[in-house]
Write a protein that holds these residues in place. Structure first.
Motif, PDB file in Angstrom:
ATOM      1  N   UNK A 160       3.047   5.869  -2.907  1.00  0.00           N
ATOM      2  CA  UNK A 160       4.199   6.595  -3.421  1.00  0.00           C
ATOM      3  C   UNK A 160       4.107   6.767  -4.932  1.00  0.00           C
ATOM      4  N   UNK A 161       3.660   5.723  -5.633  1.00  0.00           N
ATOM      5  CA  UNK A 161       3.517   5.807  -7.089  1.00  0.00           C
ATOM      6  C   UNK A 161       2.487   6.863  -7.473  1.00  0.00           C
ATOM      7  N   UNK A 162       1.374   6.903  -6.747  1.00  0.00           N
ATOM      8  CA  UNK A 162       0.339   7.891  -7.056  1.00  0.00           C
ATOM      9  C   UNK A 162       0.839   9.307  -6.801  1.00  0.00           C
ATOM     10  N   UNK A 163       1.537   9.486  -5.687  1.00  0.00           N
ATOM     11  CA  UNK A 163       2.057  10.824  -5.371  1.00  0.00           C
ATOM     12  C   UNK A 163       3.072  11.262  -6.419  1.00  0.00           C
ATOM     13  N   UNK A 164       3.965  10.355  -6.809  1.00  0.00           N
ATOM     14  CA  UNK A 164       4.981  10.726  -7.789  1.00  0.00           C
ATOM     15  C   UNK A 164       4.353  11.029  -9.141  1.00  0.00           C
ATOM     16  N   UNK A 165       3.319  10.279  -9.524  1.00  0.00           N
ATOM     17  CA  UNK A 165       2.661  10.553 -10.806  1.00  0.00           C
ATOM     18  C   UNK A 165       1.942  11.886 -10.755  1.00  0.00           C
ATOM     19  N   UNK A 180       0.832  -1.203   0.000  1.00  0.00           N
ATOM     20  CA  UNK A 180       0.000   0.000   0.000  1.00  0.00           C
ATOM     21  C   UNK A 180       0.867   1.254   0.000  1.00  0.00           C
ATOM     22  N   UNK A 181       1.938   1.213   0.771  1.00  0.00           N
ATOM     23  CA  UNK A 181       2.850   2.355   0.806  1.00  0.00           C
ATOM     24  C   UNK A 181       3.495   2.607  -0.543  1.00  0.00           C
ATOM     25  N   UNK A 182       3.850   1.511  -1.239  1.00  0.00           N
ATOM     26  CA  UNK A 182       4.447   1.642  -2.563  1.00  0.00           C
ATOM     27  C   UNK A 182       3.444   2.211  -3.563  1.00  0.00           C
TER      28      UNK A 182
END
Length: 86
Positions: A12-17, A7-9
């Protein structure tokens, strides 16, 4: 990997995108051509001083620190070479 790690990963992917996608929406003016004209002008000034007052101050500060550092190194070398007698 545990459930929390996945879930953390994903988070992180959503935030970076989102960060990259919103950064593309902001338009900044391209100042490169203006800077090229300033720095490529043949006006007899060295390139490290063409940036204006701040460049001149940084140049003088750098030269001052270099001279002071060289003088300190010479002082220390002389001190080491000629130790005080007891």
């Amino acid at each position: 990997m545990s459930g929390l790690g996945v879930r953390g990963l994903r988070a992180f992917q959503q935030i970076s995108q989102r960060t990259f996608s919103t950064a593309a929406c902001r338009r900044m003016a391209n100042k490169v051509p203006e800077k090229q004209k300033i720095f490529q002008a043949d006006n007899g000034m060295p390139v490290h001083l063409k940036g204006g007052v701040m460049d001149a101050l940084l140049y003088r500060l750098t030269m001052s620190l270099t001279v002071a550092g060289a003088a300190y190194v010479i002082y220390e070398l002389v001190t080491i070479a000629l130790p005080k007698k007891k």
